[in-house]
Design a protein around this motif. Structure first.
Motif, PDB file in Angstrom:
ATOM      1  N   HIS A   1     -78.875  10.427  76.220  1.00 47.62           N
ATOM      2  CA  HIS A   1     -80.317  10.527  76.468  1.00 47.62           C
ATOM      3  C   HIS A   1     -80.761   9.297  77.245  1.00 47.62           C
ATOM      4  O   HIS A   1     -80.585   8.161  76.791  1.00 47.62           O
ATOM      5  N   MET A   2     -81.334   9.511  78.415  1.00 48.58           N
ATOM      6  CA  MET A   2     -81.710   8.400  79.292  1.00 48.58           C
ATOM      7  C   MET A   2     -82.920   7.634  78.768  1.00 48.58           C
ATOM      8  O   MET A   2     -83.964   8.217  78.487  1.00 48.58           O
ATOM      9  N   ALA A   3     -82.759   6.339  78.650  1.00 53.98           N
ATOM     10  CA  ALA A   3     -83.852   5.475  78.208  1.00 53.98           C
ATOM     11  C   ALA A   3     -85.018   5.555  79.182  1.00 53.98           C
ATOM     12  O   ALA A   3     -84.830   5.702  80.390  1.00 53.98           O
ATOM     13  N   GLY A   4     -86.226   5.471  78.643  1.00 56.16           N
ATOM     14  CA  GLY A   4     -87.416   5.507  79.482  1.00 56.16           C
ATOM     15  C   GLY A   4     -87.933   6.901  79.756  1.00 56.16           C
ATOM     16  O   GLY A   4     -88.986   7.058  80.388  1.00 56.16           O
ATOM     17  N   THR A   5     -87.199   7.918  79.323  1.00 53.29           N
ATOM     18  CA  THR A   5     -87.684   9.294  79.487  1.00 53.29           C
ATOM     19  C   THR A   5     -88.165   9.809  78.133  1.00 53.29           C
ATOM     20  O   THR A   5     -87.961   9.170  77.097  1.00 53.29           O
ATOM     21  N   ALA A   6     -88.812  10.961  78.141  1.00 49.88           N
ATOM     22  CA  ALA A   6     -89.387  11.500  76.908  1.00 49.88           C
ATOM     23  C   ALA A   6     -88.319  11.646  75.822  1.00 49.88           C
ATOM     24  O   ALA A   6     -87.163  11.968  76.104  1.00 49.88           O
ATOM     25  N   ARG A   7     -88.720  11.391  74.586  1.00 45.53           N
ATOM     26  CA  ARG A   7     -87.790  11.543  73.465  1.00 45.53           C
ATOM     27  C   ARG A   7     -87.468  13.019  73.253  1.00 45.53           C
ATOM     28  O   ARG A   7     -88.091  13.891  73.853  1.00 45.53           O
ATOM     29  N   ILE A   8     -86.506  13.286  72.404  1.00 47.07           N
ATOM     30  CA  ILE A   8     -86.154  14.659  72.064  1.00 47.07           C
ATOM     31  C   ILE A   8     -87.385  15.379  71.524  1.00 47.07           C
ATOM     32  O   ILE A   8     -88.023  14.899  70.584  1.00 47.07           O
ATOM     33  N   PHE A   9     -87.767  16.491  72.113  1.00 46.78           N
ATOM     34  CA  PHE A   9     -88.936  17.308  71.754  1.00 46.78           C
ATOM     35  C   PHE A   9     -90.264  16.625  72.065  1.00 46.78           C
ATOM     36  O   PHE A   9     -91.322  17.110  71.673  1.00 46.78           O
TER      37      PHE A   9
ATOM     38  N   GLY B   1     -93.354  15.454  77.891  1.00 48.49           N
ATOM     39  CA  GLY B   1     -92.852  14.835  79.102  1.00 48.49           C
ATOM     40  C   GLY B   1     -91.451  15.318  79.414  1.00 48.49           C
ATOM     41  O   GLY B   1     -90.966  16.310  78.861  1.00 48.49           O
ATOM     42  N   ASN B   2     -90.782  14.600  80.305  1.00 48.05           N
ATOM     43  CA  ASN B   2     -89.462  14.994  80.788  1.00 48.05           C
ATOM     44  C   ASN B   2     -88.363  14.255  80.039  1.00 48.05           C
ATOM     45  O   ASN B   2     -88.187  13.049  80.196  1.00 48.05           O
ATOM     46  N   CYS B   3     -87.608  14.980  79.228  1.00 52.27           N
ATOM     47  CA  CYS B   3     -86.471  14.423  78.494  1.00 52.27           C
ATOM     48  C   CYS B   3     -85.231  14.609  79.364  1.00 52.27           C
ATOM     49  O   CYS B   3     -84.899  15.731  79.756  1.00 52.27           O
ATOM     50  N   VAL B   4     -84.541  13.512  79.682  1.00 51.29           N
ATOM     51  CA  VAL B   4     -83.409  13.574  80.614  1.00 51.29           C
ATOM     52  C   VAL B   4     -82.096  13.290  79.883  1.00 51.29           C
ATOM     53  O   VAL B   4     -81.960  12.288  79.180  1.00 51.29           O
ATOM     54  N   LEU B   5     -81.129  14.188  80.074  1.00 54.73           N
ATOM     55  CA  LEU B   5     -79.806  14.060  79.458  1.00 54.73           C
ATOM     56  C   LEU B   5     -78.739  14.033  80.541  1.00 54.73           C
ATOM     57  O   LEU B   5     -78.773  14.820  81.483  1.00 54.73           O
ATOM     58  N   ALA B   6     -77.776  13.118  80.395  1.00 52.95           N
ATOM     59  CA  ALA B   6     -76.714  12.957  81.388  1.00 52.95           C
ATOM     60  C   ALA B   6     -75.351  13.138  80.757  1.00 52.95           C
ATOM     61  O   ALA B   6     -75.159  12.873  79.566  1.00 52.95           O
TER      62      ALA B   6
ATOM     63  N   ASN C   1     -86.925   9.836  91.094  1.00 50.08           N
ATOM     64  CA  ASN C   1     -88.171  10.493  90.736  1.00 50.08           C
ATOM     65  C   ASN C   1     -87.951  11.975  90.452  1.00 50.08           C
ATOM     66  O   ASN C   1     -88.562  12.532  89.534  1.00 50.08           O
ATOM     67  N   TYR C   2     -87.056  12.603  91.207  1.00 47.58           N
ATOM     68  CA  TYR C   2     -86.785  14.017  90.965  1.00 47.58           C
ATOM     69  C   TYR C   2     -86.077  14.200  89.623  1.00 47.58           C
ATOM     70  O   TYR C   2     -86.361  15.138  88.873  1.00 47.58           O
ATOM     71  N   VAL C   3     -85.163  13.290  89.317  1.00 48.57           N
ATOM     72  CA  VAL C   3     -84.397  13.400  88.076  1.00 48.57           C
ATOM     73  C   VAL C   3     -85.232  13.014  86.865  1.00 48.57           C
ATOM     74  O   VAL C   3     -85.320  13.766  85.890  1.00 48.57           O
ATOM     75  N   ALA C   4     -85.856  11.849  86.918  1.00 44.75           N
ATOM     76  CA  ALA C   4     -86.502  11.292  85.728  1.00 44.75           C
ATOM     77  C   ALA C   4     -88.020  11.240  85.801  1.00 44.75           C
ATOM     78  O   ALA C   4     -88.662  10.724  84.883  1.00 44.75           O
ATOM     79  N   GLY C   5     -88.614  11.780  86.856  1.00 45.23           N
ATOM     80  CA  GLY C   5     -90.074  11.784  86.940  1.00 45.23           C
ATOM     81  C   GLY C   5     -90.684  12.526  85.759  1.00 45.23           C
ATOM     82  O   GLY C   5     -90.186  13.576  85.351  1.00 45.23           O
TER      83      GLY C   5
ATOM     84  N   ASP D   1     -96.061  18.567  80.428  1.00 51.94           N
ATOM     85  CA  ASP D   1     -95.551  19.416  79.353  1.00 51.94           C
ATOM     86  C   ASP D   1     -94.150  18.988  78.941  1.00 51.94           C
ATOM     87  O   ASP D   1     -93.513  18.166  79.604  1.00 51.94           O
ATOM     88  N   GLU D   2     -93.658  19.557  77.845  1.00 58.27           N
ATOM     89  CA  GLU D   2     -92.309  19.270  77.375  1.00 58.27           C
ATOM     90  C   GLU D   2     -91.290  19.955  78.288  1.00 58.27           C
ATOM     91  O   GLU D   2     -91.223  21.184  78.354  1.00 58.27           O
ATOM     92  N   THR D   3     -90.511  19.168  78.989  1.00 57.01           N
ATOM     93  CA  THR D   3     -89.480  19.707  79.875  1.00 57.01           C
ATOM     94  C   THR D   3     -88.156  19.009  79.595  1.00 57.01           C
ATOM     95  O   THR D   3     -88.109  17.963  78.936  1.00 57.01           O
ATOM     96  N   LEU D   4     -87.090  19.592  80.125  1.00 61.19           N
ATOM     97  CA  LEU D   4     -85.744  19.051  79.913  1.00 61.19           C
ATOM     98  C   LEU D   4     -85.017  19.015  81.246  1.00 61.19           C
ATOM     99  O   LEU D   4     -85.042  19.990  82.004  1.00 61.19           O
TER     100      LEU D   4
END
Length: 203
Positions: free
Chosen positions: A101-109, A112-117, A166-170, A174-177
């Motif tokens: 889970h990428m730091a600085g992005t929305a938490r699980i649930f 905002g945008n929760c980013v996983l790598a 910005n495209y990846v972690a912007g 709403d809740e997005t993934l």
């Protein structure tokens, strides 16, 4: 055995060894994955919350392993037969054991945008190797420590350059993934955008 035949035999055995490496890596990876998922599903939520509070007030020692820290979620993509643990952070340690889970992005649930790598087909991990086969409309499931599951739908896939952060972690309202992995020998990123469909509690 003459020199020519001996050389051919050595090359043959070397070829088998090279082909066998991914096979054994996959077995080891799957074994670790199963252990993490089993531990996650049997985990005590109260203990997990105490652990997370401790981490928030005091930096976790660098000696703490991913096994001790535990997964924060389980990611599942049924159409790809993919199911892996998700860890907090995207450093080498986390990505070696599963999805990060990428730091600085929305938490699980979180809103905002929760980013996983995840790594893509290398000795460092093959968790997102098949991510490039995902189709628009596919379902992605994310389960948290409280055993709640949110279901997302893939709305877009795109290959971008590494600096297109910005495209990846912007962030979104709403809740997005967002899921991403390396593409084209690491020169680009393959990105999967998802929107939340619904929520249900596992029985």
């Amino acid at each position: 055995m003459n020199r020519k035949n001996k050389k051919a035999e050595i090359m043959f055995l070397a070829g088998i060894a090279i082909l066998a490496v991914p096979f054994f890596l996959n077995i080891a990876e799957q074994s670790r994955t199963n252990n993490y998922i089993e531990s996650f599903m049997e985990g005590n939520n109260e203990d997990t919350e105490k652990h997370n509070k401790k981490k928030n007030t005091k930096k976790v020692s660098g000696k703490e392993t991913q096994e001790q820290a535990g997964a924060i979620a389980i990611l599942e993509i049924p159409s790809l037969d993919l199911k892996y643990p998700v860890f907090e952070g995207t450093d080498a340690e986390q990505l070696r054991e599963g999805i990060g889970h990428m730091a600085g992005t929305a938490r699980i649930f979180g809103k905002g945008n929760c980013v996983l790598a995840g790594h893509n087909g290398s000795s460092r991990g093959i968790y997102f190797t098949n991510l490039g086969n995902i189709k628009t409309g596919a379902e992605v499931k994310l389960t948290n420590k409280k055993k709640k599951t949110h279901i997302y739908k893939v709305t877009e896939t795109k290959t971008v350059y590494p600096y297109d952060d910005n495209y990846v972690a912007g962030q979104t309202e709403d809740e997005t993934l967002t899921l991403f992995t390396c593409a084209e020998n690491g020169s680009k990123r393959f990105v999967v955008k998802c929107i939340r469909l619904k929520q249900f509690v596992n029985q």
